[in-house]
Design a protein around this motif. Sequence first.
Motif, mmCIF file in Angstrom:
data_model
loop_
_atom_site.group_PDB
_atom_site.id
_atom_site.type_symbol
_atom_site.label_atom_id
_atom_site.label_comp_id
_atom_site.label_asym_id
_atom_site.label_seq_id
_atom_site.Cartn_x
_atom_site.Cartn_y
_atom_site.Cartn_z
ATOM 1 N N LYS A 115 4.343 -12.979 -7.965
ATOM 2 C CA LYS A 115 3.381 -12.031 -7.403
ATOM 3 C C LYS A 115 4.096 -10.728 -7.109
ATOM 4 O O LYS A 115 5.087 -10.696 -6.385
ATOM 5 C CB LYS A 115 2.772 -12.587 -6.121
ATOM 6 C CG LYS A 115 1.700 -11.714 -5.531
ATOM 7 C CD LYS A 115 1.064 -12.349 -4.310
ATOM 8 C CE LYS A 115 0.018 -11.427 -3.750
ATOM 9 N NZ LYS A 115 -0.584 -11.969 -2.529
ATOM 10 N N ASN A 153 4.269 -6.925 -5.511
ATOM 11 C CA ASN A 153 3.751 -6.228 -4.345
ATOM 12 C C ASN A 153 2.917 -5.037 -4.805
ATOM 13 O O ASN A 153 3.448 -4.060 -5.315
ATOM 14 C CB ASN A 153 4.910 -5.770 -3.446
ATOM 15 C CG ASN A 153 4.418 -5.125 -2.173
ATOM 16 O OD1 ASN A 153 3.215 -4.985 -1.964
ATOM 17 N ND2 ASN A 153 5.337 -4.739 -1.320
ATOM 18 N N SER A 154 1.620 -5.114 -4.627
ATOM 19 C CA SER A 154 0.730 -4.037 -5.064
ATOM 20 C C SER A 154 0.517 -2.999 -3.981
ATOM 21 O O SER A 154 -0.190 -2.018 -4.180
ATOM 22 C CB SER A 154 -0.616 -4.615 -5.506
ATOM 23 O OG SER A 154 -1.222 -5.264 -4.417
ATOM 24 N N ASN A 155 1.119 -3.210 -2.821
ATOM 25 C CA ASN A 155 0.952 -2.271 -1.710
ATOM 26 C C ASN A 155 2.042 -1.221 -1.658
ATOM 27 O O ASN A 155 2.033 -0.377 -0.766
ATOM 28 C CB ASN A 155 0.911 -3.024 -0.384
ATOM 29 C CG ASN A 155 -0.296 -3.922 -0.285
ATOM 30 O OD1 ASN A 155 -1.358 -3.594 -0.800
ATOM 31 N ND2 ASN A 155 -0.144 -5.060 0.355
ATOM 32 N N SER A 156 3.000 -1.282 -2.562
ATOM 33 C CA SER A 156 4.093 -0.302 -2.523
ATOM 34 C C SER A 156 3.590 1.066 -2.935
ATOM 35 O O SER A 156 2.709 1.211 -3.770
ATOM 36 C CB SER A 156 5.235 -0.735 -3.437
ATOM 37 O OG SER A 156 4.797 -0.758 -4.776
ATOM 38 N N LYS A 157 4.132 2.083 -2.317
ATOM 39 C CA LYS A 157 3.716 3.454 -2.600
ATOM 40 C C LYS A 157 4.795 4.121 -3.435
ATOM 41 O O LYS A 157 5.965 4.077 -3.108
ATOM 42 C CB LYS A 157 3.488 4.225 -1.309
ATOM 43 C CG LYS A 157 2.352 3.652 -0.511
ATOM 44 C CD LYS A 157 2.131 4.395 0.776
ATOM 45 C CE LYS A 157 1.000 3.718 1.542
ATOM 46 N NZ LYS A 157 0.711 4.361 2.792
#
Length: 57
Positions: free
Chosen positions: A50, A52-56
């Motif tokens: 999985k 991390n789709s929250n990284s900016k």
Amino acid sequence: MNPIELEWQHLKKGEVAGQMFDDELEFAYTVIDGLQAGGERGNFNTQRIKFNSNSKS
């Protein structure tokens, strides 16, 4: 052909062939289950990663 293309070809002819999906999540779980089943048939381990789709960026 890339290895993933061979797996996708097996999934299209097998697990997802002729199916209709209500949404993308149902399709994703069908693909995940199909990859796991293929791993079991081929006697190799599969591991779900999985990201991390929250990284900016």
